[in-house]
Design a protein around this motif. Structure first.
Motif, PDB file in Angstrom:
ATOM      1  N   LYS A 189     -27.039 -38.645  -0.101  1.00 41.34           N
ATOM      2  CA  LYS A 189     -26.120 -37.824   0.660  1.00 41.34           C
ATOM      3  C   LYS A 189     -26.646 -36.370   0.506  1.00 41.34           C
ATOM      4  O   LYS A 189     -26.501 -35.775  -0.364  1.00 41.34           O
ATOM      5  N   PRO A 190     -26.906 -35.796   1.971  1.00 43.75           N
ATOM      6  CA  PRO A 190     -27.146 -34.564   1.743  1.00 43.75           C
ATOM      7  C   PRO A 190     -26.083 -33.386   1.366  1.00 43.75           C
ATOM      8  O   PRO A 190     -25.116 -33.903   1.885  1.00 43.75           O
ATOM      9  N   GLY A 214     -26.844 -31.138  13.842  1.00 43.10           N
ATOM     10  CA  GLY A 214     -25.851 -32.279  13.916  1.00 43.10           C
ATOM     11  C   GLY A 214     -24.603 -31.918  14.270  1.00 43.10           C
ATOM     12  O   GLY A 214     -24.248 -30.881  14.854  1.00 43.10           O
ATOM     13  N   LYS A 217     -31.760 -33.283  10.341  1.00 40.59           N
ATOM     14  CA  LYS A 217     -30.568 -33.478  11.252  1.00 40.59           C
ATOM     15  C   LYS A 217     -29.676 -34.657  10.852  1.00 40.59           C
ATOM     16  O   LYS A 217     -30.132 -35.616  10.290  1.00 40.59           O
ATOM     17  N   VAL A 218     -28.415 -34.172  10.850  1.00 41.04           N
ATOM     18  CA  VAL A 218     -27.371 -35.271  10.273  1.00 41.04           C
ATOM     19  C   VAL A 218     -26.277 -35.516  11.330  1.00 41.04           C
ATOM     20  O   VAL A 218     -25.716 -34.554  11.466  1.00 41.04           O
ATOM     21  N   CYS A 219     -26.108 -36.399  12.014  1.00 40.45           N
ATOM     22  CA  CYS A 219     -25.399 -36.340  13.018  1.00 40.45           C
ATOM     23  C   CYS A 219     -24.793 -37.985  13.467  1.00 40.45           C
ATOM     24  O   CYS A 219     -25.286 -38.911  13.104  1.00 40.45           O
ATOM     25  N   SER A 220     -23.450 -37.686  14.131  1.00 38.84           N
ATOM     26  CA  SER A 220     -22.829 -39.149  14.440  1.00 38.84           C
ATOM     27  C   SER A 220     -23.420 -39.719  15.626  1.00 38.84           C
ATOM     28  O   SER A 220     -22.934 -40.772  15.938  1.00 38.84           O
ATOM     29  N   LYS A 275     -33.502 -40.619   7.489  1.00 40.12           N
ATOM     30  CA  LYS A 275     -32.910 -41.722   6.716  1.00 40.12           C
ATOM     31  C   LYS A 275     -32.984 -41.328   5.301  1.00 40.12           C
ATOM     32  O   LYS A 275     -34.082 -41.534   4.279  1.00 40.12           O
ATOM     33  N   ASN A 276     -31.872 -40.575   4.958  1.00 39.09           N
ATOM     34  CA  ASN A 276     -31.760 -40.033   3.629  1.00 39.09           C
ATOM     35  C   ASN A 276     -31.526 -40.898   2.647  1.00 39.09           C
ATOM     36  O   ASN A 276     -30.576 -41.664   2.883  1.00 39.09           O
ATOM     37  N   LEU A 313     -24.458 -28.092   8.655  1.00 35.65           N
ATOM     38  CA  LEU A 313     -25.162 -29.150   8.169  1.00 35.65           C
ATOM     39  C   LEU A 313     -26.340 -28.924   7.188  1.00 35.65           C
ATOM     40  O   LEU A 313     -26.788 -27.651   7.237  1.00 35.65           O
ATOM     41  N   ASP A 355     -27.381 -40.308  17.700  1.00 40.59           N
ATOM     42  CA  ASP A 355     -28.925 -39.864  17.349  1.00 40.59           C
ATOM     43  C   ASP A 355     -29.517 -39.769  18.508  1.00 40.59           C
ATOM     44  O   ASP A 355     -30.336 -40.760  19.197  1.00 40.59           O
ATOM     45  N   ASN A 383     -32.211 -38.635  13.520  1.00 33.18           N
ATOM     46  CA  ASN A 383     -31.400 -38.608  12.280  1.00 33.18           C
ATOM     47  C   ASN A 383     -32.555 -38.982  11.117  1.00 33.18           C
ATOM     48  O   ASN A 383     -33.006 -39.930  11.414  1.00 33.18           O
TER      49      ASN A 383
END
Length: 258
Positions: free
Chosen positions: A53-54, A89, A33-36, A49-50, A28, A38, A47
């Motif tokens: 898209k990272p 993530g 953090k980017v995760c399914s 709030k991007n 990631l 939280d 997570n």
């Protein structure tokens, strides 16, 4: 609130409570953090709030960085016990997860053949055929199942998409026993609601599901670092030992991280 974010794509090695000297692979972004899930207890925070898209590390970037790191560790005679997919993530969310696992096996065999390959996963993508194929290639597929209570899952683990615990259980059964189940035990309150999954209300249904999955090992652990919510508490050693004793009485190999 402070949190821990890991560099990408390679970090460590670090000493893991459960795995020994672990060289980390973070698929990631390094910035958030980017995760399914939280999870309210996640050491990486919540997570982000991007707005855009990272960017994920590419398969080629991961392979190059991993080979460079393994070669450098060999020169220092610092041999990791394990190469662990974890980080900021859910690692199985990477679109090239299967290919990256194949590359990692190739590099492991070349540089550190005695090291194990582990994946710490929240299990949300285990229903994807390519993810399941990849997880069956690694030494330690370590799959999260904090409870089988859907209300607790949505309050504490907080999946950000459709989550069907019955489907997850069926997929974990498909490992035919060659899987490790990891469970976080904790107490406190979330949004004014008391939580405690160390009680029999949660433990007994969880044990029944373990009897369906038949994992080769169960890892139980509790909070170790600062969490996003200040209202959470560690499970006590006595509470973890009680659950450990039940597991071992049923014949499960059990690892406890207090």
């Amino acid at each position: 609130m402070s949190c821990i974010l890991f560099p990408s794509p390679i970090f460590g090695p670090i000493h893991s409570r459960r795995l020994g000297l672990s060289l980390g692979v973070n698929l990631l972004p390094p910035s958030a953090k980017v995760c399914s899930f939280d999870c309210v207890y996640c050491e990486c925070g919540l997570n982000a709030k991007n707005e855009t898209k990272p960017k994920l590390p590419t398969r080629e970037e991961v392979k190059t960085a991993l080979e460079k790191k393994l070669a450098a560790l060999l020169l220092k005679n610092m041999i990791p016990d394990v190469i662990t997919f974890a980080g900021n993530g859910e690692p199985t969310s990477h679109p090239k997860f299967l290919e990256i696992i194949s590359d990692t096996i190739e590099l492991r065999d070349k540089y550190v053949p005695n090291a194990k390959i582990s994946v710490l996963s929240n299990s949300t993508f285990v229903n994807r055929p390519s993810v399941m194929e990849a997880l069956q290639l690694v030494d330690n597929p370590i799959m999260k199942l904090d409870t089988v209570n859907e209300d607790f899952i949505h309050l504490v683990d907080r999946p950000n998409a459709k989550y069907d615990v019955e489907e997850i259980i069926r997929c974990l059964e498909n490992f035919k026993g060659d899987v490790i189940v990891q469970t976080m035990f904790l107490k406190g309150s979330v949004d004014g609601k008391e939580i405690n999954n160390t009680t029999d209300e949660y433990v007994q249904p969880w044990l029944k599901v373990l009897d369906q999955i038949k994992p080769r090992e169960v890892m139980i652990y509790t909070i170790d670092r600062e969490t996003p919510l200040k209202t959470l508490k560690k499970a006590s050693p006595q509470e973890l030992d009680r659950i450990k004793d039940i597991l071992e009485s049923k014949g499960y190999k059990t690892l406890v991280a207090y």
